[in-house]
Design an enzyme around this catalytic site. Structure first.
Site, PDB file in Angstrom:
ATOM      1  N   ASP A  51      51.362  54.128  44.743  1.00  0.00           N
ATOM      2  CA  ASP A  51      50.119  53.768  44.152  1.00  0.00           C
ATOM      3  C   ASP A  51      49.202  52.311  44.438  1.00  0.00           C
ATOM      4  O   ASP A  51      50.353  51.219  44.541  1.00  0.00           O
ATOM      5  CB  ASP A  51      50.367  53.683  42.731  1.00  0.00           C
ATOM      6  N   ARG A  52      48.318  52.563  45.098  1.00  0.00           N
ATOM      7  CA  ARG A  52      47.805  51.386  45.933  1.00  0.00           C
ATOM      8  C   ARG A  52      47.267  50.189  44.643  1.00  0.00           C
ATOM      9  O   ARG A  52      47.607  48.810  45.012  1.00  0.00           O
ATOM     10  CB  ARG A  52      46.529  51.588  46.630  1.00  0.00           C
ATOM     11  N   THR A  53      46.826  50.778  43.841  1.00  0.00           N
ATOM     12  CA  THR A  53      46.298  49.770  42.854  1.00  0.00           C
ATOM     13  C   THR A  53      47.661  49.159  41.970  1.00  0.00           C
ATOM     14  O   THR A  53      47.580  47.812  41.762  1.00  0.00           O
ATOM     15  CB  THR A  53      45.384  50.443  41.670  1.00  0.00           C
ATOM     16  N   CYS A  86      41.593  57.508  50.883  1.00  0.00           N
ATOM     17  CA  CYS A  86      41.612  56.519  49.862  1.00  0.00           C
ATOM     18  C   CYS A  86      40.745  55.172  50.069  1.00  0.00           C
ATOM     19  O   CYS A  86      41.260  54.507  50.937  1.00  0.00           O
ATOM     20  CB  CYS A  86      43.078  56.333  49.600  1.00  0.00           C
ATOM     21  N   ASN A  87      40.001  55.018  49.203  1.00  0.00           N
ATOM     22  CA  ASN A  87      39.066  53.644  49.359  1.00  0.00           C
ATOM     23  C   ASN A  87      40.278  52.369  48.933  1.00  0.00           C
ATOM     24  O   ASN A  87      40.313  51.441  49.956  1.00  0.00           O
ATOM     25  CB  ASN A  87      38.097  53.666  48.355  1.00  0.00           C
ATOM     26  N   THR A  88      40.952  52.350  48.224  1.00  0.00           N
ATOM     27  CA  THR A  88      41.882  51.252  47.830  1.00  0.00           C
ATOM     28  C   THR A  88      42.834  50.917  48.910  1.00  0.00           C
ATOM     29  O   THR A  88      43.215  49.809  49.087  1.00  0.00           O
ATOM     30  CB  THR A  88      42.484  51.453  46.397  1.00  0.00           C
ATOM     31  N   ALA A  89      43.439  52.025  49.784  1.00  0.00           N
ATOM     32  CA  ALA A  89      44.316  51.795  50.738  1.00  0.00           C
ATOM     33  C   ALA A  89      43.689  50.775  51.867  1.00  0.00           C
ATOM     34  O   ALA A  89      44.416  50.442  52.573  1.00  0.00           O
ATOM     35  CB  ALA A  89      44.640  53.274  51.088  1.00  0.00           C
ATOM     36  N   THR A 130      38.436  51.960  42.050  1.00  0.00           N
ATOM     37  CA  THR A 130      39.428  51.443  40.963  1.00  0.00           C
ATOM     38  C   THR A 130      39.542  49.989  40.723  1.00  0.00           C
ATOM     39  O   THR A 130      38.875  49.186  41.535  1.00  0.00           O
ATOM     40  CB  THR A 130      40.682  52.038  42.058  1.00  0.00           C
ATOM     41  N   LYS A 169      42.877  62.986  38.787  1.00  0.00           N
ATOM     42  CA  LYS A 169      44.202  63.055  39.401  1.00  0.00           C
ATOM     43  C   LYS A 169      44.950  63.943  38.753  1.00  0.00           C
ATOM     44  O   LYS A 169      45.650  64.683  39.245  1.00  0.00           O
ATOM     45  CB  LYS A 169      44.837  61.857  39.717  1.00  0.00           C
ATOM     46  N   CYS A 201      35.460  55.606  45.405  1.00  0.00           N
ATOM     47  CA  CYS A 201      36.833  56.229  45.021  1.00  0.00           C
ATOM     48  C   CYS A 201      36.803  57.772  45.489  1.00  0.00           C
ATOM     49  O   CYS A 201      35.913  58.335  44.938  1.00  0.00           O
ATOM     50  CB  CYS A 201      37.321  56.208  43.638  1.00  0.00           C
TER      51      CYS A 201
END
Length: 237
Positions: A51-53, A86-89, A130, A169, A201
């Site tokens: 999980d990136r966040t 994935c934006n957060t990645a 996120t 998700k 996201c």
């Protein structure tokens, strides 16, 4: 001239439904009269990427090694370019290991930020993403550099956005999630004039159709898709 087996690689699985949506939209937006005129795409549904966040906020397992492993796999498959679903990645974008002469990387953050600068520079921009994307300033840093005025959610509103992402998700009620999203957006609209909302996201991208009827919405996923279609020598429908 280097021979490629695939035009585009998608590093996905973050989450799987959003990855499927990206693939579907690429097909839908590509001008093609038969199978052979569509883009050659390789999808890596890497559901085991941490999980990136949670890494950004809680220092849990680092996803970077899995992301770089995926790039190696795409190189072995002779893939011309890649995107990350994935934006957060994109927090790890500067640490990705690839040679741009061997494989091109298209950043959803950079492409979207440039699009906003070109088309919505006089808007108040609210990025819906996120908590990790927001806290790490993945979008706001680039938007600041471009001189874009931004609107930020308060902590309670941001938690509601996270709830929507988690529910999506988990495959829970999309109508309930849509209601939560609309409530958050409505509050911002009442407080700020001429506001543009960015779905940043890939789970939130799934609500674009419903939201765009009522609000000024752009979807980072769509902007990236249009860029890679053109960059790989195909036409937009």
């Amino acid at each position: 001239m280097k021979k490629y087996n695939y035009d585009l690689g998608i590093i996905g699985g973050m989450g799987p439904e959003a990855t499927a949506e990206i693939f579907h939209r690429i097909i839908a937006k590509t001008k093609a009269g038969k199978d052979q005129e569509h883009m050659r795409i390789c999808i890596l549904n890497k559901t085991r990427i941490p999980d990136r966040t949670k890494y950004i906020l809680e220092n849990e397992e680092n996803p970077l090694s899995e992301l770089n492993l995926a790039i190696k796999q795409l190189l072995r498959l002779k893939t011309k370019s890649f995107i990350i679903a994935c934006n957060t990645a994109h927090y790890f974008a500067s640490e990705l290991r690839y040679n741009s002469r061997k494989i091109a990387f298209y950043s959803i953050v950079t492409e979207t930020s440039q699009y906003i600068k070109k088309n919505f520079s006089d808007y108040n921009v609210c990025v819906l993403a996120t908590k990790g994307t927001v806290k790490a300033k993945i979008y706001s840093r680039e938007l600041d550099e471009l001189g874009i005025n931004q609107v930020f959610l308060n902590e309670a509103e941001q938690e509601k956005i996270m709830d929507v992402i988690k529910m999506t998700k988990a495959g829970l009620s999309k109508q309930e999630s849509l209601n939560v999203l609309q409530a958050v957006i409505e509050k911002v609209v009442k407080e700020k004039n001429k506001c543009l909302f960015v779905l940043a996201c890939t789970e939130l991208s799934l609500y674009k159709a419903e939201l765009s009827h009522q609000y000024n919405i752009i979807d980072a996923m769509d902007i990236l898709i249009e860029r890679v279609i053109i960059a790989n020598g195909y036409e937009l429908k």
